[in-house]
Design a protein around this motif. Structure first.
Motif, PDB file in Angstrom:
ATOM      1  N   LYS A 143      -1.918   1.560  -1.382  1.00 38.69           N
ATOM      2  CA  LYS A 143      -1.854   2.977  -0.992  1.00 38.69           C
ATOM      3  C   LYS A 143      -2.067   3.879  -2.206  1.00 38.69           C
ATOM      4  O   LYS A 143      -2.846   4.847  -2.155  1.00 38.69           O
ATOM      5  CB  LYS A 143      -0.502   3.256  -0.339  1.00 38.69           C
ATOM      6  CG  LYS A 143      -0.283   4.707   0.078  1.00 38.69           C
ATOM      7  CD  LYS A 143       1.122   4.889   0.641  1.00 38.69           C
ATOM      8  CE  LYS A 143       1.431   6.366   0.890  1.00 38.69           C
ATOM      9  NZ  LYS A 143       2.835   6.563   1.335  1.00 38.69           N
ATOM     10  N   ALA A 147     -12.643  10.854  -7.000  1.00 34.92           N
ATOM     11  CA  ALA A 147     -14.005  10.846  -6.423  1.00 34.92           C
ATOM     12  C   ALA A 147     -14.629  12.249  -6.454  1.00 34.92           C
ATOM     13  O   ALA A 147     -13.946  13.251  -6.379  1.00 34.92           O
ATOM     14  CB  ALA A 147     -13.933  10.344  -4.995  1.00 34.92           C
ATOM     15  N   MET A 194     -15.830   3.156  -0.568  1.00 34.95           N
ATOM     16  CA  MET A 194     -14.433   2.701  -0.510  1.00 34.95           C
ATOM     17  C   MET A 194     -14.148   1.767  -1.689  1.00 34.95           C
ATOM     18  O   MET A 194     -14.937   0.872  -1.979  1.00 34.95           O
ATOM     19  CB  MET A 194     -14.175   1.985   0.821  1.00 34.95           C
ATOM     20  CG  MET A 194     -12.728   1.626   1.050  1.00 34.95           C
ATOM     21  SD  MET A 194     -12.453   0.818   2.642  1.00 34.95           S
ATOM     22  CE  MET A 194     -12.674   2.198   3.764  1.00 34.95           C
ATOM     23  N   LYS A 195     -13.024   1.992  -2.365  1.00 38.80           N
ATOM     24  CA  LYS A 195     -12.695   1.200  -3.547  1.00 38.80           C
ATOM     25  C   LYS A 195     -12.270  -0.228  -3.180  1.00 38.80           C
ATOM     26  O   LYS A 195     -11.546  -0.440  -2.216  1.00 38.80           O
ATOM     27  CB  LYS A 195     -11.567   1.883  -4.324  1.00 38.80           C
ATOM     28  CG  LYS A 195     -11.136   1.109  -5.567  1.00 38.80           C
ATOM     29  CD  LYS A 195     -10.110   1.856  -6.358  1.00 38.80           C
ATOM     30  CE  LYS A 195      -9.500   0.986  -7.462  1.00 38.80           C
ATOM     31  NZ  LYS A 195     -10.481   0.448  -8.407  1.00 38.80           N
ATOM     32  N   GLU A 217     -10.161  -2.639   3.437  1.00 42.40           N
ATOM     33  CA  GLU A 217     -10.876  -2.605   2.171  1.00 42.40           C
ATOM     34  C   GLU A 217     -11.311  -4.016   1.762  1.00 42.40           C
ATOM     35  O   GLU A 217     -10.777  -5.004   2.243  1.00 42.40           O
ATOM     36  CB  GLU A 217      -9.980  -2.021   1.065  1.00 42.40           C
ATOM     37  CG  GLU A 217      -9.502  -0.606   1.301  1.00 42.40           C
ATOM     38  CD  GLU A 217      -8.405  -0.522   2.357  1.00 42.40           C
ATOM     39  OE1 GLU A 217      -8.240   0.562   2.951  1.00 42.40           O
ATOM     40  OE2 GLU A 217      -7.721  -1.551   2.593  1.00 42.40           O
ATOM     41  N   ASP A 249      -5.060   5.735 -13.639  1.00 40.21           N
ATOM     42  CA  ASP A 249      -5.508   4.524 -12.945  1.00 40.21           C
ATOM     43  C   ASP A 249      -4.454   3.431 -13.144  1.00 40.21           C
ATOM     44  O   ASP A 249      -4.576   2.571 -14.005  1.00 40.21           O
ATOM     45  CB  ASP A 249      -6.870   4.100 -13.523  1.00 40.21           C
ATOM     46  CG  ASP A 249      -7.338   2.766 -12.986  1.00 40.21           C
ATOM     47  OD1 ASP A 249      -6.968   2.426 -11.847  1.00 40.21           O
ATOM     48  OD2 ASP A 249      -8.076   2.055 -13.695  1.00 40.21           O
ATOM     49  N   LEU A 287      -5.743   3.560  -3.722  1.00 40.25           N
ATOM     50  CA  LEU A 287      -6.729   4.279  -2.902  1.00 40.25           C
ATOM     51  C   LEU A 287      -6.565   5.783  -3.050  1.00 40.25           C
ATOM     52  O   LEU A 287      -7.552   6.527  -3.109  1.00 40.25           O
ATOM     53  CB  LEU A 287      -6.609   3.866  -1.438  1.00 40.25           C
ATOM     54  CG  LEU A 287      -6.937   2.402  -1.133  1.00 40.25           C
ATOM     55  CD1 LEU A 287      -6.712   2.098   0.348  1.00 40.25           C
ATOM     56  CD2 LEU A 287      -8.380   2.057  -1.535  1.00 40.25           C
ATOM     57  N   LYS A 288      -5.318   6.231  -3.127  1.00 36.91           N
ATOM     58  CA  LYS A 288      -5.053   7.673  -3.300  1.00 36.91           C
ATOM     59  C   LYS A 288      -5.627   8.151  -4.629  1.00 36.91           C
ATOM     60  O   LYS A 288      -6.239   9.212  -4.708  1.00 36.91           O
ATOM     61  CB  LYS A 288      -3.540   7.912  -3.237  1.00 36.91           C
ATOM     62  CG  LYS A 288      -3.165   9.401  -3.188  1.00 36.91           C
ATOM     63  CD  LYS A 288      -1.659   9.605  -3.353  1.00 36.91           C
ATOM     64  CE  LYS A 288      -0.881   9.003  -2.196  1.00 36.91           C
ATOM     65  NZ  LYS A 288       0.591   9.233  -2.337  1.00 36.91           N
ATOM     66  N   GLU A 289      -5.423   7.346  -5.674  1.00 38.03           N
ATOM     67  CA  GLU A 289      -5.932   7.719  -6.988  1.00 38.03           C
ATOM     68  C   GLU A 289      -7.456   7.709  -7.023  1.00 38.03           C
ATOM     69  O   GLU A 289      -8.084   8.610  -7.586  1.00 38.03           O
ATOM     70  CB  GLU A 289      -5.381   6.735  -8.042  1.00 38.03           C
ATOM     71  CG  GLU A 289      -5.768   7.038  -9.459  1.00 38.03           C
ATOM     72  CD  GLU A 289      -5.424   8.464  -9.876  1.00 38.03           C
ATOM     73  OE1 GLU A 289      -6.242   9.091 -10.550  1.00 38.03           O
ATOM     74  OE2 GLU A 289      -4.346   8.963  -9.492  1.00 38.03           O
ATOM     75  N   ALA A 290      -8.053   6.699  -6.375  1.00 36.01           N
ATOM     76  CA  ALA A 290      -9.518   6.617  -6.334  1.00 36.01           C
ATOM     77  C   ALA A 290     -10.107   7.836  -5.609  1.00 36.01           C
ATOM     78  O   ALA A 290     -11.142   8.371  -5.991  1.00 36.01           O
ATOM     79  CB  ALA A 290      -9.945   5.339  -5.646  1.00 36.01           C
ATOM     80  N   GLU A 291      -9.413   8.260  -4.549  1.00 38.25           N
ATOM     81  CA  GLU A 291      -9.852   9.409  -3.764  1.00 38.25           C
ATOM     82  C   GLU A 291      -9.795  10.697  -4.597  1.00 38.25           C
ATOM     83  O   GLU A 291     -10.685  11.527  -4.555  1.00 38.25           O
ATOM     84  CB  GLU A 291      -8.968   9.541  -2.531  1.00 38.25           C
ATOM     85  CG  GLU A 291      -9.572  10.353  -1.399  1.00 38.25           C
ATOM     86  CD  GLU A 291      -8.680  10.302  -0.160  1.00 38.25           C
ATOM     87  OE1 GLU A 291      -7.960  11.285   0.070  1.00 38.25           O
ATOM     88  OE2 GLU A 291      -8.708   9.272   0.542  1.00 38.25           O
ATOM     89  N   SER A 292      -8.721  10.838  -5.362  1.00 35.90           N
ATOM     90  CA  SER A 292      -8.559  12.056  -6.187  1.00 35.90           C
ATOM     91  C   SER A 292      -9.573  12.135  -7.309  1.00 35.90           C
ATOM     92  O   SER A 292      -9.919  13.220  -7.767  1.00 35.90           O
ATOM     93  CB  SER A 292      -7.138  12.124  -6.741  1.00 35.90           C
ATOM     94  OG  SER A 292      -6.957  11.150  -7.762  1.00 35.90           O
TER      95      SER A 292
END
Length: 277
Positions: free
Chosen positions: A267, A277, A1-2, A36, A96, A270-275
């Motif tokens: 939001k 990953a 988790m970021k 987080e 980012d 986290l969405k960007e970090a998920e994409s």
């Protein structure tokens, strides 16, 4: 988790300030309520010449502060201008994104730096709980979504942003979202009170972080009390003291604008970090 990394820029130049304390409180509440890992670091920009590296943080909140927003030849002024441009340019080309909220003095500095209009000294100091009016575009701004028209916020400033350069704003993709109250008996232009500088950068001339306790503390200051009475009269001053803790005024504004900005930023981060990953 970021991790979510927040930088708070203190622009008070070593003056004791209730506003910055309120910004820290809102940020710490966000930290405590987040699943987080949220880290918060403070930078004393003007007094200690401290400036965050934009690569080290995700969210930046830059405070109000005393004195002129026009350049006086200090080293931090160039560094802050570079900081503004770095975030603005970074967000154009990077997935980012970096999120920045500019309050009062910081809002004025950015408006001068990007040449958006006339930022000049007011005839008298403005202080009090003021009605803020949404522009047509402001009525669709999600940070204002749960606020009435007009909504109320704490105003505390010796300077004002008037005569906006609409061509320049359009060139940069910036939008004016709020203006001050129209006063028919005073032949002065209405000041700009909020701008969306970009999808990630927002700024207010007013103080969305203010709370009733801080406002009461500030009204103990003779200059603030006199400014409010001079601008609006004793009756308005007494009415403000009576309404200062109304749930639909500065408490509502405090609970909406900055918390919604932080949630929106998180939001998307986290969405960007998920994409990625």
């Amino acid at each position: 988790m970021k991790d979510i990394r927040i930088a708070l820029l203190d622009m008070n130049n070593n003056h004791v300030n209730q506003g910055f304390r309120n910004i820290k409180e809102i940020s710490e509440t966000f930290q405590q309520n987040s699943e987080e890992n949220v880290t918060i670091r403070t930078f004393d920009v003007r007094f200690k010449d401290e400036m965050p590296e934009i690569g080290d943080f995700d969210i930046f909140i830059s405070s109000g502060g005393p004195g002129t927003p026009h350049r006086e030849g200090f080293a931090w002024e160039d560094r802050f201008a570079h900081f503004l441009d770095s975030i603005f340019e970074h967000n154009k080309y990077s997935e980012d994104k970096k999120y920045l909220f500019l309050i009062c003095h910081s809002f004025q500095l950015a408006s001068i730096h990007w040449k958006l209009g006339d930022i000049c000294k007011r005839k008298s100091y403005s202080f009090g709980v003021m009605p803020i009016h949404k522009t047509e575009k402001g009525k669709h701004e999600f940070l204002f979504k749960n606020l009435p028209e007009p909504f109320y916020a704490v105003d505390s400033r010796a300077y004002q942003f008037i005569r906006p350069d609409f061509d320049r704003l359009q060139e940069l993709g910036m939008q004016i979202l709020a203006i001050e109250k129209f006063r028919a008996h005073i032949n002065l232009e209405r000041a700009v009170m909020a701008i969306r500088f970009s999808d990630e950068i927002f700024g207010t001339q007013f103080h969305p972080e203010a709370n009733p306790e801080g406002m009461l503390e500030n009204l103990k200051d003779k200059k603030n009390k006199e400014a409010m009475i001079e601008n609006f009269g004793m009756e308005k001053y007494l009415e403000t003291m009576d309404r200062i803790d109304d749930e639909d005024k500065i408490i509502l504004t405090r609970n909406q604008i900055l918390p919604r900005f932080l949630q929106f930023a998180k939001k998307n981060i986290l969405k960007e970090a998920e994409s990625l990953a």
